[in-house]
Design a protein around this motif. Sequence first.
Motif, PDB file in Angstrom:
ATOM      1  N   MET A  69      -6.016  -0.569  -7.384  1.00  0.00           N
ATOM      2  CA  MET A  69      -5.631  -0.918  -6.021  1.00  0.00           C
ATOM      3  C   MET A  69      -6.744  -1.713  -5.342  1.00  0.00           C
ATOM      4  N   TRP A  86       1.320   2.003  -3.736  1.00  0.00           N
ATOM      5  CA  TRP A  86       0.066   2.507  -4.299  1.00  0.00           C
ATOM      6  C   TRP A  86      -0.105   3.974  -3.908  1.00  0.00           C
ATOM      7  N   ASN A 142       0.806  -1.223   0.000  1.00  0.00           N
ATOM      8  CA  ASN A 142       0.000   0.000   0.000  1.00  0.00           C
ATOM      9  C   ASN A 142       0.841   1.276   0.000  1.00  0.00           C
ATOM     10  N   GLU A 144      -5.788  -4.769  -2.224  1.00  0.00           N
ATOM     11  CA  GLU A 144      -4.990  -3.971  -1.278  1.00  0.00           C
ATOM     12  C   GLU A 144      -5.913  -2.975  -0.571  1.00  0.00           C
ATOM     13  N   THR A 190      -3.571   7.526   1.557  1.00  0.00           N
ATOM     14  CA  THR A 190      -4.016   7.251   0.189  1.00  0.00           C
ATOM     15  C   THR A 190      -5.462   7.690   0.020  1.00  0.00           C
ATOM     16  N   PRO A 216      -6.525   0.514   1.119  1.00  0.00           N
ATOM     17  CA  PRO A 216      -5.875   1.831   1.105  1.00  0.00           C
ATOM     18  C   PRO A 216      -5.570   2.321   2.520  1.00  0.00           C
TER      19      PRO A 216
END
Length: 177
Positions: free
Chosen positions: A133, A110, A107, A138, A144, A140
């Motif tokens: 994502m 990302w 993460n 995954e 993010t 967040p």
Amino acid sequence: MVQEGLKPTISCFSSILSTLASLEILRAGKNIHAHVKKIGIEGDVFIGSSLVDLYCKCGETKDGRLVFDSIEKKNVVSWNSMIGGYSMNGQMDEAKYLFDNMPTRNNVFWGVIIGGHVEYKQFDMVFEVFNEMLLSGETPTKPTLSSVLYALCLCKCGLIGERQGSPWKDLKTRVPI
């Protein structure tokens, strides 16, 4: 240090390079690079990652990429240094290409790629990468999610979901909070 007869360690070189990167002192960094190359430790992941960071923070992403490619055993730090370097220099296509070709993602990566797209107001890419994502499974992180929400606000909250065929009209039902 060398003049005093002391032999610097990898950690010492890495710390010096990190400091030079933070201060954006490229010339001194190039001198250190020449020295570590001369003594044969340029391919070390810690030295290499610090050199990538130095070159990228000084706007020299081509040199950063050459060093990145020379790192024998890349780790999370080296990948993050190069992807982050491309992102901070607005080279999002290169960052995304490298991101797409990484062996594993987490993460943090990302978040770096999404944050870079937000920084350069590439909102369609923010939402495309965020969707990737979510589809990858995954979860967040809060930073993010903050980046994505910021992008939504800059797109005048809600207008992006009104486009014909937009995958974002049902966003609130797909984000695990």
